[in-house]
Design an enzyme around this catalytic site. Structure first.
Site, short mmCIF file in Angstrom:
data_model
loop_
_atom_site.label_atom_id
_atom_site.label_comp_id
_atom_site.label_asym_id
_atom_site.label_seq_id
_atom_site.Cartn_x
_atom_site.Cartn_y
_atom_site.Cartn_z
N ASP A 103 0.80 -1.22 0.00
CA ASP A 103 0.00 0.00 0.00
C ASP A 103 0.84 1.28 0.00
O ASP A 103 0.41 2.31 0.52
CB ASP A 103 -0.97 0.02 1.20
N LYS B 156 1.84 2.17 -5.14
CA LYS B 156 2.37 1.62 -6.40
C LYS B 156 1.43 1.92 -7.58
O LYS B 156 1.87 2.33 -8.65
CB LYS B 156 2.55 0.10 -6.27
N GLY C 2 -4.55 -4.21 -3.73
CA GLY C 2 -5.53 -3.17 -4.05
C GLY C 2 -4.73 -1.95 -4.45
O GLY C 2 -4.09 -1.35 -3.61
N HIS C 3 -4.72 -1.65 -5.73
CA HIS C 3 -3.91 -0.54 -6.24
C HIS C 3 -4.84 0.61 -6.63
O HIS C 3 -5.69 0.45 -7.50
CB HIS C 3 -3.05 -1.00 -7.42
N GLN D 169 2.03 -5.98 -3.23
CA GLN D 169 2.46 -6.08 -1.83
C GLN D 169 3.76 -5.27 -1.63
O GLN D 169 3.98 -4.32 -2.35
CB GLN D 169 2.65 -7.55 -1.40
#
Ligand code: GDP
Ligand code: IMO
Ligand code: MG
Length: 423
Positions: free
Chosen positions: A13, A16, A40-41, A224
């Site tokens: 988080d 990225k 979750g991007h 990650q």
């Protein structure tokens, strides 16, 4: 042409997704190399916030091809939802998205196994995202997995059944009393497989080899962060893939000597979601402020992220393991208003002062040693040039560059695409 690599240096988080989106205009191919829907991007532009889980973060650009690599694990159900979300944006995603035949599939029973495993661990649970990541990678290394390319074979449903039957027996073994309706889950799964099969499957290592030969520019997108790496992270509180630079080689089939720039993304402070040690974690008002101002809630699970000061011992380790050539500092804006900033520069480890990341970083083994710096009060979110930076922010950046022996080339001052300052 060389391949550049972008990855997170902390516990995920870091931002990225935002930076991949910012950089995509310079690339022909964006290639995700590991992880799955545990990621979750988040991307923000034109006042809209998008969260991607499996689809690479270059999908909103016109030209770039977005490639889901062999190292990724795909849940067809979540993938379909992501595609459905894109449908309203009038993107021609079908022509811009290609999937490795060697990527593994997450089955409904993998998700249940993840939940059963976590339930059986009680207080020692990993805090997994419950997306079936661990069980799917276990089947991959155990040589039982089902791959995207298998969907093109006539007997894939038989293979599916055999594996799902085995999983059901394993779920019973856990005795975790997980309620589930497999028939309903399978209906949803097989429906989603149809959508997946409407996309282009490729032999991605060959595709990327040819692309390199043709001089195409490739950016590998990590998921990650380094401290969640299966080998180098805070084991067992990690994910089940190699999140570090080497993971891009195995997760895409790109040779190590073809990787040029390694972009390491970090937050100006530290967050972690899920269980596991976190030496600089704050339980006071400062931690609460970081969480509130930084809106620190998981993009995948919605869980509150734990917050703390920047840990340079851990960050240095990540820079070394990945061979980072450029750093990108995110969320500096969240630190505006702190009178004093603390940066952990060493650990008191079992009575000694050390500056490397040791085997055990649990609270009983490690206490952080802090260097204090003067904070800044200016709002950074409206700034668009480094000349506007307050002196204290420049001091903070200079200090980190010196300690990490790596230049910070981007400073992000807000979630939007435009809130990105190049140095
Ligand atoms: P990723 O998993 O590394 O892509 O990061 P996430 O999307 O899970 O979490 C990063 C969060 O911070 C998202 O909500 C972003 O919109 C947000 N974000 C990214 N960069 C900045 C920044 O510089 N400042 C602020 N305030 N938010 C940011
Ligand atoms: P992005 O790509 C933050 C964490 C989980 C848990 C551990 C194992 O958005 O940075 P898993 O479901 O992988 O078995 O969970 O890893 N985790 C993440 N934390 N960001 C992520 O991805 C994460 N993906 C997994 O919270 O502690
Ligand atoms: Mg995330």
């Amino acid at each position: 042409m060389a391949v550049n690599l972008l990855l997170g240096l902390q516990w995920g988080d870091e931002g990225k997704g935002k930076i991949v989106d910012v950089l995509t205009k310079n690339y022909d191919i964006i290639a995700r190399f590991q992880g799955g829907p545990n990621a979750g991007h988040t991307l923000e532009f034109d006042g809209i916030k998008h969260v991607l889980h499996t689809i690479p973060s270059g999908i909103f650009h016109d030209k770039a091809i977005n490639l889901v690599g062999n190292g990724v694990v795909i849940d067809p159900v979540i993938f379909k939802k992501e595609l459905d979300n894109l449908a309203k944006f009038n993107l021609d995603y079908k022509s811009k998205l290609v999937i490795s035949r060697k990527a593994h599939l997450i089955l409904p029973t993998h998700r249940i196994l993840d939940a059963a495993s976590e339930a059986s661990k009680g207080k020692a649970k990993i805090g997994s995202t419950l997306k079936g990541i661990g069980p799917t990678y276990m089947d991959k290394t155990g040589r039982n997995g089902i791959r995207v390319g298998d969907l093109e074979l006539s007997d894939w449903k038989e293979r599916y059944r055999n594996l799902a039957n085995k999983h059901e027996a394993m779920i019973d073994f856990y005795d975790a009393k997980i309620e589930y309706d497999l028939e309903e889950l399978e209906n949803e799964f097989f429906e989603a497989i149809k959508t997946l099969k409407s996309l282009t499957f490729i032999d991605s290592e060959e595709y990327l080899y040819q692309a390199q030969k043709e001089g195409k520019k490739i950016l590998a997108e990590g998921a990650q962060g380094s401290l969640l790496d299966i080998d180098f992270g805070t084991y067992p509180f990690v994910t089940s893939s190699n999140t570090t630079a080497a993971g891009a080689c195995t997760g895409l089939g790109v040779a190590p000597n073809k990787i040029k720039e390694v972009f390491g993304i970090f937050k100006a402070y530290t967050t972690r979601v899920g269980s596991g040690p976190f030496p600089t974690e704050l339980f006071d008002e400062d931690g609460e402020t970081m969480g509130r101002v930084g809106n620190e809630f998981g993009a995948t699970t919605g869980r509150a992220r734990r917050c703390g000061w920047l840990d340079l011992v851990a960050l240095k380790y990540a820079v070394h393991v990945n061979g980072v050539t450029q750093l990108m500092m995110m969320k500096g804006d969240v630190l505006s208003g702190f009178k004093t900033l603390k940066v952990c520069t060493a650990y008191n480890y079992q009575g000694k002062t050390i500056t490397h990341l040791p085997y055990n970083i649990e609270p009983e083994n490690v206490t952080p040693v802090y260097t204090e710096m003067k904070g800044w009060s200016e709002d950074l979110t409206k700034m668009n040039d480094k000349s506007q930076f307050p002196k204290e922010l420049n001091d903070y950046i200079d200090f980190l560059e010196k300690e990490l022996e790596t230049p910070i080339t981007i400073v992000s001052v807000g979630p939007d695409r435009t809130q990105t300052i190049h140095r």
